[in-house]
Write an enzyme that holds these catalytic residues in place. Structure first.
Site, PDB file in Angstrom:
ATOM      1  N   HIS A 299       0.801  -1.145   0.068  1.00  0.00           N
ATOM      2  CA  HIS A 299      -0.153   0.141   0.056  1.00  0.00           C
ATOM      3  C   HIS A 299       0.990   1.168  -0.120  1.00  0.00           C
ATOM      4  CE1 HIS A 299      -3.780   2.407   0.797  1.00  0.00           C
ATOM      5  NE2 HIS A 299      -2.851   3.245   1.408  1.00  0.00           N
ATOM      6  N   CYS A 300       0.806   1.877  -1.117  1.00  0.00           N
ATOM      7  CA  CYS A 300       1.845   3.255  -1.187  1.00  0.00           C
ATOM      8  C   CYS A 300       1.030   4.453  -0.486  1.00  0.00           C
ATOM      9  CB  CYS A 300       2.066   3.454  -2.779  1.00  0.00           C
ATOM     10  SG  CYS A 300       2.918   4.808  -3.246  1.00  0.00           S
ATOM     11  N   PRO A 301       1.459   4.943   0.325  1.00  0.00           N
ATOM     12  CA  PRO A 301       1.073   6.362   1.011  1.00  0.00           C
ATOM     13  C   PRO A 301       1.014   7.448   0.373  1.00  0.00           C
ATOM     14  CG  PRO A 301       3.212   5.700   2.247  1.00  0.00           C
ATOM     15  CD  PRO A 301       2.740   4.518   1.262  1.00  0.00           C
TER      16      PRO A 301
ATOM     17  N   GLY B 174      -1.749   6.987  -2.386  1.00  0.00           N
ATOM     18  CA  GLY B 174      -2.918   6.648  -1.297  1.00  0.00           C
ATOM     19  C   GLY B 174      -3.712   5.558  -1.945  1.00  0.00           C
TER      20      GLY B 174
END
Length: 415
Positions: free
Chosen positions: A177-179, A182
């Site tokens: 999950h890439c912050p 998003g």
């Protein structure tokens, strides 16, 4: 007058994941969609500042009758890289990464799993309705691969899928999950994610090199040129820091693509001690990521949800998935071991509190005192455990004595 018929809701309106939908469910974002605007600003702001700087350089050189042929390609390349970078960012963030549809009810138990294996973890710890093993084996390219049961989605995850705790979805070929994006990175957006980080690396290197050359080729001394061109100095420092981040990601994911791994698998050392069943060679691995057809989404978020499906879809979610399957009344029945409480909503603590223990305690105490007095008269000490046993059996002994007396009286009368 006929009542108005309400249109059933669409799937995206009752979806139990943490995603956010726009344009009627056509765009699927993660819960932290605001980070997309931050990332876009961090890319576009310095890139546009660089383009504006190049435009002023072209205007000044035209006024001085100098050649500007070399600066037009610089401007075009900078604009193209910026547009591509932002476009790949949006494509990564706004599409379904490969969400696996949830089950509305647990899968049926397979007879082959009805075995008592001490080493096997079962999914019936708190819910007897689920008699399923926690993991099972599937064959992938001739190799046995374990797949886990997802308590939230009520399904066995497909190979390489994992449940994202942020988006609250099982995602096919889950990478991470890439912050900054998003959104989850999975089967359907990994290609665009890699293009995004690689384009960001190319843009940083391009702006860094051109700005550095612009400072070095100035007619003035280096320090004086730097003081006169603060924007170029800022772009050099900014790109130098950023290229380590996006460049490191580009190199790392190049290695992952070459070996056909995901970030999730690599961080868990999945293939350090065993062969990777998905690795088909470097060339075929790159073809799989960049030149293969992206599979269609398994979900139509714009589809209408029927009433039966709606009841299961909008059921409340919490940390304990067993709450979705077993009601509170069933839990009381399980703890009690019978069907008590089906008619009335009486909880087990209330039942225990309603029992009067005072009379039982006084009766037991009175019996013990009588036995102690009788034992003292016979100079015989009865152990405490025996006292309790005798106290428990006293009513039965008294009943037997009364029965014997009544029987003797009847025999005497008959005689």
């Amino acid at each position: 007058m006929e009542p108005e018929k309400h249109e059933p809701p669409r799937l995206y309106q009752v979806w139990r994941g943490s995603n956010r939908f726009f344009f009627g469910g056509r765009l699927v974002f993660g819960p932290d969609v605001s980070s997309l605007f931050l990332s876009a600003f961090l890319i576009a702001a310095p890139a546009l500042a660089f383009c504006i700087k190049v435009v002023f350089i072209i205007r000044n050189r035209v006024k001085e009758d100098k050649s500007v042929i070399s600066w037009y390609p610089v401007l075009i390349v900078a604009l193209a890289l910026t547009i591509l970078d932002v476009a790949f960012l949006v494509l990564t963030s706004c599409r379904d990464p490969g969400i696996v549809p949830r089950n509305t009810k647990p899968p049926e138990c397979d007879d082959s799993f009805e075995m008592n294996t001490p080493s096997m973890e079962w999914v019936n710890g708190r819910t007897p309705h689920l008699k399923l093993p926690r993991t099972k084996d599937v064959v992938v390219n001739g190799h046995a691969v374990k797949v886990k049961f997802c308590d939230t989605c009520l399904l066995y995850r497909p190979p390489r899928a994992s449940h994202c705790s942020i988006c609250n979805n099982c995602v096919q070929r889950f990478d991470h999950h890439c912050p900054w994006v998003g959104q989850c990175i999975g089967l359907r957006n990994y290609r665009y994610f890699y293009m995004f980080v690689s384009t960001s690396t190319a843009l940083c290197l391009f702006v860094f090199v051109v700005s550095l050359i612009n400072i070095i080729r100035a007619d003035d001394h280096l320090l004086k040129a730097m003081s006169r061109d603060v924007l170029s100095v800022f772009l050099i420092l900014y790109c130098f820091v950023a290229v380590w981040f996006v460049g490191g990601l580009t190199a790392f994911h190049f290695y992952l693509i070459s070996t056909n791994q995901t970030t999730y698998e690599n961080f868990r050392y999945r293939y350090d001690k065993k062969e990777n069943p998905y690795n088909r060679g470097m060339i075929k691995n790159f073809q799989e990521v960049f030149f293969s057809r992206i599979p269609s989404s398994m979900l139509d978020f714009r589809a209408f949800v029927e009433d039966d499906e709606l009841m299961m879809t909008v059921a409340p979610t919490d940390d304990d998935p067993a709450e979705d399957i077993t009601s509170s009344k069933e839990k009381i029945d399980i703890e009690m071991g019978n069907n008590f409480g089906e008619e009335k909503s009486i909880t087990l603590p209330e039942i225990l509190l309603s029992i009067d223990y005072g009379g039982i305690h006084d009766n037991l105490k009175h019996k013990v005192i009588e036995r102690e007095a009788a034992s003292d008269s016979d100079n015989f000490v009865v152990p405490v455990e025996q006292q309790v046993e005798e106290t428990t059996a006293a009513p039965a002994i008294d009943a037997e004595e009364k029965h014997d007396d009544k029987k003797s009286q009847q025999n005497t009368a008959s005689d």
